[in-house]
Design an enzyme around this catalytic site. Structure first.
Site, PDB file in Angstrom:
ATOM      1  N   LYS A 290       9.154  -8.639  -5.413  1.00 31.36           N
ATOM      2  CA  LYS A 290       7.993  -7.922  -4.712  1.00 31.36           C
ATOM      3  C   LYS A 290       8.124  -6.912  -5.645  1.00 31.36           C
ATOM      4  O   LYS A 290       7.856  -5.918  -5.789  1.00 31.36           O
ATOM      5  CB  LYS A 290       9.092  -6.674  -3.656  1.00 31.36           C
ATOM      6  CG  LYS A 290       8.349  -6.064  -2.600  1.00 31.36           C
ATOM      7  CD  LYS A 290       7.906  -6.972  -1.468  1.00 31.36           C
ATOM      8  CE  LYS A 290       6.513  -6.329  -0.844  1.00 31.36           C
ATOM      9  NZ  LYS A 290       5.051  -6.843  -0.906  1.00 31.36           N
TER      10      LYS A 290
ATOM     11  N   GLN B 127       8.581  -1.736 -11.591  1.00 37.36           N
ATOM     12  CA  GLN B 127       8.434  -2.576  -9.502  1.00 37.36           C
ATOM     13  C   GLN B 127       9.774  -2.351  -9.601  1.00 37.36           C
ATOM     14  O   GLN B 127      10.497  -1.738  -8.384  1.00 37.36           O
ATOM     15  CB  GLN B 127       7.475  -2.906  -9.876  1.00 37.36           C
ATOM     16  CG  GLN B 127       7.511  -3.660  -8.359  1.00 37.36           C
ATOM     17  CD  GLN B 127       6.180  -2.680  -7.439  1.00 37.36           C
ATOM     18  OE1 GLN B 127       5.193  -3.092  -8.371  1.00 37.36           O
ATOM     19  NE2 GLN B 127       5.965  -2.082  -6.542  1.00 37.36           N
TER      20      GLN B 127
ATOM     21  N   LYS C 241      10.919   1.166  -8.970  1.00 35.96           N
ATOM     22  CA  LYS C 241      10.335   1.982  -7.911  1.00 35.96           C
ATOM     23  C   LYS C 241      11.031   1.717  -6.755  1.00 35.96           C
ATOM     24  O   LYS C 241      11.342   2.476  -5.759  1.00 35.96           O
ATOM     25  CB  LYS C 241       8.656   1.532  -8.214  1.00 35.96           C
ATOM     26  CG  LYS C 241       7.530   2.210  -6.901  1.00 35.96           C
ATOM     27  CD  LYS C 241       6.876   1.146  -6.806  1.00 35.96           C
ATOM     28  CE  LYS C 241       5.910   1.486  -8.592  1.00 35.96           C
ATOM     29  NZ  LYS C 241       4.436   1.470  -8.418  1.00 35.96           N
TER      30      LYS C 241
ATOM     31  N   LYS D 203       5.940  -8.481 -10.704  1.00 43.65           N
ATOM     32  CA  LYS D 203       4.091  -7.663 -10.181  1.00 43.65           C
ATOM     33  C   LYS D 203       3.381  -9.156 -10.745  1.00 43.65           C
ATOM     34  O   LYS D 203       3.631 -10.056 -11.856  1.00 43.65           O
ATOM     35  CB  LYS D 203       4.494  -7.036 -11.487  1.00 43.65           C
ATOM     36  CG  LYS D 203       2.568  -6.517 -11.150  1.00 43.65           C
ATOM     37  CD  LYS D 203       2.653  -4.820 -10.029  1.00 43.65           C
ATOM     38  CE  LYS D 203       1.476  -4.336  -9.850  1.00 43.65           C
ATOM     39  NZ  LYS D 203       1.537  -3.576  -8.380  1.00 43.65           N
TER      40      LYS D 203
ATOM     41  N   ASP E 282      -2.910  -4.596  -5.760  1.00 35.47           N
ATOM     42  CA  ASP E 282      -3.271  -3.917  -7.027  1.00 35.47           C
ATOM     43  C   ASP E 282      -4.593  -3.672  -6.840  1.00 35.47           C
ATOM     44  O   ASP E 282      -5.617  -4.112  -5.941  1.00 35.47           O
ATOM     45  CB  ASP E 282      -2.204  -4.334  -7.548  1.00 35.47           C
ATOM     46  CG  ASP E 282      -1.655  -3.057  -8.644  1.00 35.47           C
ATOM     47  OD1 ASP E 282      -1.198  -2.515  -8.622  1.00 35.47           O
ATOM     48  OD2 ASP E 282      -2.880  -3.309  -9.644  1.00 35.47           O
TER      49      ASP E 282
ATOM     50  N   THR F 166       0.740   4.500  -0.157  1.00 35.42           N
ATOM     51  CA  THR F 166       0.400   4.858  -1.488  1.00 35.42           C
ATOM     52  C   THR F 166      -0.205   5.811  -1.592  1.00 35.42           C
ATOM     53  O   THR F 166       0.417   7.333  -1.450  1.00 35.42           O
ATOM     54  CB  THR F 166      -0.184   3.739  -2.446  1.00 35.42           C
ATOM     55  OG1 THR F 166       0.308   2.813  -1.544  1.00 35.42           O
ATOM     56  CG2 THR F 166      -0.183   4.131  -3.756  1.00 35.42           C
TER      57      THR F 166
ATOM     58  N   SER G 185       5.046  -2.107   1.891  1.00 32.99           N
ATOM     59  CA  SER G 185       5.144  -3.314   2.758  1.00 32.99           C
ATOM     60  C   SER G 185       6.449  -3.542   3.473  1.00 32.99           C
ATOM     61  O   SER G 185       6.862  -5.156   3.417  1.00 32.99           O
ATOM     62  CB  SER G 185       5.114  -3.501   1.203  1.00 32.99           C
ATOM     63  OG  SER G 185       4.057  -3.931   0.763  1.00 32.99           O
TER      64      SER G 185
HETATM   65  P1  NDP Z   1      -8.261  -0.169  -6.537  1.00 35.16           P
HETATM   66  O1  NDP Z   1      -8.982  -1.577  -7.442  1.00 35.16           O
HETATM   67  O2  NDP Z   1      -8.200  -0.095  -4.904  1.00 35.16           O
HETATM   68  O3  NDP Z   1      -9.029   0.752  -7.170  1.00 35.16           O
HETATM   69  C1  NDP Z   1      -9.000   0.826  -8.732  1.00 35.16           C
HETATM   70  C2  NDP Z   1      -9.703   2.054  -8.614  1.00 35.16           C
HETATM   71  O4  NDP Z   1      -9.304   2.894 -10.572  1.00 35.16           O
HETATM   72  C3  NDP Z   1     -10.878   1.790  -8.906  1.00 35.16           C
HETATM   73  O5  NDP Z   1     -11.720   2.752  -8.830  1.00 35.16           O
HETATM   74  C4  NDP Z   1     -12.126   2.050 -10.562  1.00 35.16           C
HETATM   75  O6  NDP Z   1     -13.037   2.013 -10.442  1.00 35.16           O
HETATM   76  C5  NDP Z   1     -11.028   2.729 -11.097  1.00 35.16           C
HETATM   77  N1  NDP Z   1     -10.755   2.739 -12.922  1.00 35.16           N
HETATM   78  C6  NDP Z   1     -10.816   3.315 -13.267  1.00 35.16           C
HETATM   79  N2  NDP Z   1     -10.655   2.495 -14.915  1.00 35.16           N
HETATM   80  C7  NDP Z   1     -10.276   1.591 -14.290  1.00 35.16           C
HETATM   81  C8  NDP Z   1      -9.614   0.685 -15.316  1.00 35.16           C
HETATM   82  N3  NDP Z   1      -9.956   0.453 -16.769  1.00 35.16           N
HETATM   83  N4  NDP Z   1      -9.043  -0.420 -14.877  1.00 35.16           N
HETATM   84  C9  NDP Z   1      -8.718  -0.673 -13.104  1.00 35.16           C
HETATM   85  N5  NDP Z   1      -9.390   0.663 -11.972  1.00 35.16           N
HETATM   86  C10 NDP Z   1     -10.619   0.852 -13.087  1.00 35.16           C
HETATM   87  O7  NDP Z   1      -6.857   0.138  -6.917  1.00 35.16           O
HETATM   88  P2  NDP Z   1      -5.547   0.572  -6.040  1.00 35.16           P
HETATM   89  O8  NDP Z   1      -6.375   1.645  -5.393  1.00 35.16           O
HETATM   90  O9  NDP Z   1      -5.142  -0.606  -6.071  1.00 35.16           O
HETATM   91  O10 NDP Z   1      -5.005   1.216  -7.384  1.00 35.16           O
HETATM   92  C11 NDP Z   1      -4.506   2.352  -8.431  1.00 35.16           C
HETATM   93  C12 NDP Z   1      -3.600   2.301  -9.272  1.00 35.16           C
HETATM   94  O11 NDP Z   1      -2.827   2.217  -8.074  1.00 35.16           O
HETATM   95  C13 NDP Z   1      -3.379   1.495 -10.285  1.00 35.16           C
HETATM   96  O12 NDP Z   1      -2.703   1.872 -11.448  1.00 35.16           O
HETATM   97  C14 NDP Z   1      -2.121   0.489  -9.416  1.00 35.16           C
HETATM   98  O13 NDP Z   1      -1.443  -0.026 -10.251  1.00 35.16           O
HETATM   99  C15 NDP Z   1      -1.448   1.869  -8.706  1.00 35.16           C
HETATM  100  N6  NDP Z   1      -1.263   1.725  -7.515  1.00 35.16           N
HETATM  101  C16 NDP Z   1      -1.434   1.576  -6.463  1.00 35.16           C
HETATM  102  C17 NDP Z   1      -0.524   0.260  -5.178  1.00 35.16           C
HETATM  103  C18 NDP Z   1      -1.115   0.149  -3.691  1.00 35.16           C
HETATM  104  O14 NDP Z   1      -0.798   0.227  -3.130  1.00 35.16           O
HETATM  105  N7  NDP Z   1      -2.738  -0.132  -4.274  1.00 35.16           N
HETATM  106  C19 NDP Z   1       0.586   0.930  -5.045  1.00 35.16           C
HETATM  107  C20 NDP Z   1       1.420   1.747  -5.878  1.00 35.16           C
HETATM  108  C21 NDP Z   1       0.209   1.650  -7.046  1.00 35.16           C
HETATM  109  P3  NDP Z   1     -14.058   0.504 -10.970  1.00 35.16           P
HETATM  110  O15 NDP Z   1     -14.233   0.548  -9.661  1.00 35.16           O
HETATM  111  O16 NDP Z   1     -15.006   1.303 -11.556  1.00 35.16           O
HETATM  112  O17 NDP Z   1     -13.318  -0.164 -11.228  1.00 35.16           O
END
Ligand code: NDP
Length: 450
Positions: free
Chosen positions: A90, A111, A114, A126, A166, A210, A382
């Site tokens: 997962k 993961q 976690k 992943k 993600d 999250t 999830s």
């Molecule tokens: P999104 O795609 O929804 O958002 C990512 C955000 O991070 C955007 O605002 C993006 O900006 C910004 N960002 C800045 N720098 C970077 C970079 N170098 N690479 C990628 N993104 C960047 O992702 P999530 O909110 O889902 O995920 C954010 C983090 O949380 C990640 O580390 C993910 O692994 C973690 N996570 C997410 C979960 C989930 O349920 N979604 C669960 C657990 C962890 P821009 O639009 O400019 O790219």
């Protein structure tokens, strides 16, 4: 340190020399396991750490698709099925140009731990692609997702491996992926993907989980250290799924969020960020955060500069919530944050803090909510989505949110108790690793050498 851990790490670095993120994640965990490994020589006899750091399976595949100009594009797809010891594999799918095997392996490895902390029966995985969704039309996104699923469908099912979203994979992408899976398999297997739309098997509160879960964890961590969330200021890096719902829940607890960001730069609003405007910019229009200034000309936008720390971390706040991507906070950044009086870091993103910076925070009495524990609310919900799919039933928003709060509180309590048991002080990162390791290693032991 410990001879067995040293040897495993040395071999791991040799075998994976080009995988710096994976080496970083594995080092952070293995080093912290010293007190447990020393108590049990059986781990070495059964090569437990070697098995734990080698994925059960890595799948890479070609993803060809046709863009709107009729040109053929080719991306690379990945699925790292890291450990199925405590349940079906997962973990989310990431679509971002930076995706490579090292990033997939670090995320899959994290993961495993976690998912163990959630106490729910899910293994760790992943996946994703180096595809860049930015600037693509809806049709291009759909065609890419369909091609990606043409291959991925061979390797997943509700009992085998259950992907989710993600970075770059939200409700829209999960919808296209699910549609293609259903078409190919000719069956409605709701539990094969999570993060689905509410109309076809999604769970209420999954979208929020999250970010909400992060704040529940931070609330418990502060409470255990006699600090109240109310009236604190916060900065949140990112403005995606995790960042937005962390901001919403933080504001509900009386926290003033003064800054958010995207990969281009940060926006500072001394009156507190207007989250509805951020949602409009990011969730509806899919624009850059700079757009915020059009409605709020008095806010300050600062562009990020190549090779420098992200601009948001120069803004003063009590609570720092990195919710963007890995290795956002290096040691230089950590020094600035400590100098600016930060009292707590809540890791919403995966591995946003370098190992050196984690140590620096702990040594400077800054509370750190480690990603493996603090952002586990997404995957936990999830798993609740999978439960609802199995029952062919759905819980109300409040029911799911209450379960999420209980799970996050329980994860914090596990970290707190483990930190006490092993004399770790406020090192909740090490405590989370140890608590998760105990569960995964017991399951691996019970199942023999496989
Ligand atoms: P999104 O795609 O929804 O958002 C990512 C955000 O991070 C955007 O605002 C993006 O900006 C910004 N960002 C800045 N720098 C970077 C970079 N170098 N690479 C990628 N993104 C960047 O992702 P999530 O909110 O889902 O995920 C954010 C983090 O949380 C990640 O580390 C993910 O692994 C973690 N996570 C997410 C979960 C989930 O349920 N979604 C669960 C657990 C962890 P821009 O639009 O400019 O790219």
């Amino acid at each position: 340190m410990n001879k067995y851990i040293d040897e495993v790490l040395e071999k791991l670095v040799q075998k994976n020399e080009n995988e710096k993120e994976f080496i970083q994640a594995a080092t952070e965990v293995l080093v912290s396991l010293k007190p447990v490994i020393e108590k049990n020589p059986n781990y070495q006899k059964t090569a437990l750490l070697e098995r734990l750091t080698e994925p059960e399976r890595i799948i890479t595949f070609r993803v060809p698709w046709v863009d709107d100009n009729g040109a053929v594009q080719v991306n690379r797809g990945y699925r790292v099925q890291f450990s199925g010891a405590i349940g079906p594999f997962k973990g989310g799918l990431r679509f971002h140009p930076s995706v490579n095997q090292s990033i997939m392996k670090f995320l899959g490895f994290e993961q495993v731990f976690k998912n163990a902390l959630t106490t729910l029966p899910i293994g760790g995985a992943k996946g994703g692609s180096d595809f860049d969704p930015k600037g693509k039309s809806d049709n291009e996104i759909m065609r890419f997702c369909q091609s990606f699923m043409n291959e991925l469908q061979r390797h997943i099912s509700h009992n085998l491996d259950v992907p989710a979203g993600d970075i770059g994979v939200g409700a829209r992408e999960v919808g296209y992926l699910f549609g293609q899976y259903r078409k190919i398999k000719n069956t409605f297997e709701a539990g094969v993907l999570t993060g689905k739309g509410l109309e076809y098997g999604g769970s209420l509160a999954r979208k929020e989980a999250t970010g909400f879960g992060l704040i529940y964890f931070v609330r418990e961590m502060l409470k255990a250290n006699n600090i109240d969330l109310k009236n604190k200021t916060a900065i949140i890096s990112g403005s995606g799924n995790v960042a937005i719902y962390a901001c919403q829940k933080a504001a509900e607890y009386g926290v003033k969020v003064v800054a958010m960001s995207d990969s281009n730069g940060s926006i500072y609003d001394q009156n507190g960020i207007d989250l509805n405007e951020i949602k409009r910019i990011k969730e509806v229009e899919r624009l850059r955060i700079k757009e915020y200034q059009k409605k709020y000309p008095n806010s300050i936008y600062t562009e990020n500069k190549e090779g420098e720390i992200p601009s948001i971390y120069r803004i003063k706040a009590d609570i720092i919530l990195p919710c963007a991507t890995q290795n956002d906070i290096n040691i230089d950044c950590a020094k600035i944050l400590v100098q600016n009086g930060a009292i707590a870091i809540g890791e919403g993103a995966n591995m946003p803090t370098s190992n050196e910076a984690i140590e620096y925070f702990i040594n400077n009495n800054v509370l750190l909510a480690p990603a493996k524990a603090a952002n586990a609310g997404g995957v936990a919900t999830s798993a609740l989505e999978m439960s609802q799919n199995s029952m062919r039933y759905s819980w109300s928003f409040e029911e799911v949110d209450n379960k999420l709060d209980c799970i996050m509180t329980n994860i914090f309590n596990t970290c707190y108790k483990t930190a006490k048991e092993y004399n770790l002080g406020i090192n909740y990162a090490a405590a989370a690793n140890i608590a998760a390791f105990k569960k995964v290693s017991a399951a691996m032991d019970a199942q023999g050498i496989i």
